[in-house]
Enzyme design. Sequence first.
Site, PDB file in Angstrom:
ATOM      1  N   ARG A   1       0.833  -1.207   0.000  1.00 36.06           N
ATOM      2  CA  ARG A   1       0.000   0.000   0.000  1.00 36.06           C
ATOM      3  C   ARG A   1       0.866   1.255   0.000  1.00 36.06           C
ATOM      4  NH1 ARG A   1      -1.911   2.311   4.433  1.00 36.06           N
ATOM      5  NH2 ARG A   1      -2.169   0.383   5.598  1.00 36.06           N
TER       6      ARG A   1
ATOM      7  N   TYR B   1     -16.637  14.575 -15.907  1.00 33.93           N
ATOM      8  CA  TYR B   1     -17.157  13.215 -15.799  1.00 33.93           C
ATOM      9  C   TYR B   1     -18.169  13.237 -14.639  1.00 33.93           C
ATOM     10  CZ  TYR B   1     -17.404   8.323 -14.498  1.00 33.93           C
ATOM     11  OH  TYR B   1     -17.860   7.076 -14.157  1.00 33.93           O
TER      12      TYR B   1
ATOM     13  N   ASP C   1      -7.725  17.094 -15.347  1.00 37.10           N
ATOM     14  CA  ASP C   1      -8.010  15.712 -15.737  1.00 37.10           C
ATOM     15  C   ASP C   1      -7.672  15.585 -17.219  1.00 37.10           C
ATOM     16  OD1 ASP C   1      -9.202  13.339 -16.606  1.00 37.10           O
ATOM     17  OD2 ASP C   1     -10.790  13.433 -15.102  1.00 37.10           O
TER      18      ASP C   1
ATOM     19  N   LYS D   1      -8.745   4.273 -19.320  1.00 38.54           N
ATOM     20  CA  LYS D   1      -9.036   4.727 -20.679  1.00 38.54           C
ATOM     21  C   LYS D   1      -7.799   4.593 -21.577  1.00 38.54           C
ATOM     22  CE  LYS D   1     -12.820   5.332 -18.610  1.00 38.54           C
ATOM     23  NZ  LYS D   1     -12.851   6.182 -17.486  1.00 38.54           N
TER      24      LYS D   1
HETATM   25  N1  LCS Z   1     -12.150  11.254 -15.342  1.00 38.44           N
HETATM   26  C1  LCS Z   1     -12.718  11.114 -16.549  1.00 38.44           C
HETATM   27  C2  LCS Z   1     -12.552  12.207 -17.570  1.00 38.44           C
HETATM   28  C3  LCS Z   1     -13.451   9.987 -16.864  1.00 38.44           C
HETATM   29  O1  LCS Z   1     -13.990   9.881 -18.070  1.00 38.44           O
HETATM   30  C4  LCS Z   1     -13.613   8.973 -15.862  1.00 38.44           C
HETATM   31  C5  LCS Z   1     -14.413   7.756 -16.132  1.00 38.44           C
HETATM   32  C6  LCS Z   1     -13.015   9.161 -14.615  1.00 38.44           C
HETATM   33  C7  LCS Z   1     -12.283  10.306 -14.394  1.00 38.44           C
HETATM   34  C8  LCS Z   1     -13.130   8.139 -13.534  1.00 38.44           C
HETATM   35  O2  LCS Z   1     -12.298   7.049 -13.823  1.00 38.44           O
HETATM   36  P1  LCS Z   1     -12.544   5.534 -13.363  1.00 38.44           P
HETATM   37  O3  LCS Z   1     -12.728   5.535 -11.902  1.00 38.44           O
HETATM   38  O4  LCS Z   1     -13.756   5.039 -14.072  1.00 38.44           O
HETATM   39  O5  LCS Z   1     -11.276   4.852 -13.786  1.00 38.44           O
HETATM   40  N2  LCS Z   1     -15.209   7.857 -17.270  1.00 38.44           N
HETATM   41  C9  LCS Z   1     -16.088   6.986 -17.693  1.00 38.44           C
HETATM   42  C10 LCS Z   1     -16.911   7.213 -18.800  1.00 38.44           C
HETATM   43  O6  LCS Z   1     -16.971   8.250 -19.468  1.00 38.44           O
HETATM   44  N3  LCS Z   1     -17.633   6.147 -19.010  1.00 38.44           N
HETATM   45  O7  LCS Z   1     -17.424   5.181 -18.055  1.00 38.44           O
HETATM   46  C11 LCS Z   1     -16.420   5.656 -17.136  1.00 38.44           C
END
Ligand code: LCS
Length: 393
Positions: free
Chosen positions: A58, A111, A183, A208
Site C-alpha cells: 500500500r 465526468y 483531468d 481509458k
Molecule cells: N475522469 C474522466 C474524464 C473519466 O472519463 C472517468 C471515467 C473518470 C475520471 C473516472 O475514472 P474511473 O474511476 O472510471 O477509472 N469515465 C467513464 C466514462 O466516461 N464512461 O465510463 C467511465
Amino acid sequence: MHNEELGFNSQAVHAGKFDDALGSAISPIYQTSTFSFDNADHGAKCFSGEVKGYIYTRIGNPTINELEQAVAKLENGFGGIAVSSGMAAVNTVYLAYLGQGKHVVAHNALYGPSRAILESLYVRFGVESTFVDATNTENVAKAIRPNTSLIYLETPANPTMGITDIKEVAVLAQKHGITVCVDNTFCSPYLQKPLDLGADIVLHSMTKFINGHADIVAGMLVTKTKEHYDKLRPVMVGMGCNMDPHQAWLTRRGLKTLGIRIDRAQENAIKVANFLENHRKVEWVLYPGLASHPQFELAKKQMKGPGAMISFGLHGGLDAGKRMMDNVQLALLAVSLGGIETLIQHPASMTHSKLSAEAKRLGGITDGLVRLSVGIEDVEDIIADLDQALTKV
Ligand code: LCS
C-alpha cells in the site's frame, strides 16, 4: 543513449524499467503484500526513511513504482501516484486540497461522478463548489473567492468536448496561490501536457487511453513539484486506494503502445467526425479536429491532435439517438472510453445520470447528446456500422 533524450514512444516503452537480476525484457510482477527486513534495525530505518526500502505494497511496490515513474516521465512531472481507479485519483485530490470552509471552482461539464461527489459527499464536510463554463477564463476569474483552494478542470471535457485554456487559467491561479488540477484522461500525455502549460497536478483515469485495452480500472496523479507530491501521497496511502501490482503491470504493458494506439484511433476519429458532420441525419458534431468546434483554434494550440472522442446529436434528438445506439453492430453500446474498440453511449442516462437536471442543462449535457469513443478497428468498418445504424433512424 541518455534516457532524457528519448522520444515519447521510446519513453512509453522503456521509462521506469528497473534492473532485474535475470535481465528479463519485461519487469516481473512483485505480487506481494509485504517485504521482509534484514533485521529489526533495518526495518526501523525503512520506516524512518533513513534507508530506502520497500515496506508494504500500500505504501510502495516496485511494479507500481515502475508505472508511476513512466507516466510521470511522459507528463514531464516530478512524480506519479498510482491509484486503484480514476475516481480514487479524483478523491485523493479533493481530500488533499479541500476541507471545511474551502472552495473549489470546477468546469461545469466533468465526468459525472467527479462533479456529483462534490455536491453529494464533500458538501457534508463543509466544502463549497462553484461550477462555471471554464472554456471562458473570465468565468473562472469571477468565481474565485478568498477561500478558493482548488481549480479543477477537465479538457476536453466529458462529454461536451469543451476546451479550457490551461495556460490562461494557470496564470490566473498562480496570482491567487490556487492549485490547478487537470483531468487529462481524454488526451493522455501523448496529446496534451498540462504540467508544461502551468498546471500543478495531472489526473488520469488510466482505465481509458493509457491502459487502452478495456481490461483494467486504474488511476494516476502526476505532480509538477515535490511539494504537491508530498501532499497527495500520504492521502493515497491513508485512504488505501493503492493499485494492485498485477493491475500496475497490465497498465504498464498497455502504456507501451499508447502513441501508436492514439495515432490510429485519432486517424479513424477524424474520418468518422467528417462522416458524421456530413450525414443528413446528424444535427451537430463536437470534435476538436473540426473547424466547427467552438475552441478549434485553442485545441490546435494546446493539443498535439484532436484525439478519438466525438460527441454528436441527431435530428430527432433523444429518440433518434436511442434508435441509432440500439442498432450498432460493430461498436459496443457501453460506457468507458479510450480503448481499442469503438464504444457508443448516452451520457444523460448513463455516465452523467447522477447529475441534477439543472447541472446537466448548465453543463450542456443534453438528452440528444451521443458520445462516441473511436477505436482502432478498420475505419471503413466503423463508418459502415454507424451508417447502417443511421439508416434505421
Ligand atoms: N475522469 C474522466 C474524464 C473519466 O472519463 C472517468 C471515467 C473518470 C475520471 C473516472 O475514472 P474511473 O474511476 O472510471 O477509472 N469515465 C467513464 C466514462 O466516461 N464512461 O465510463 C467511465
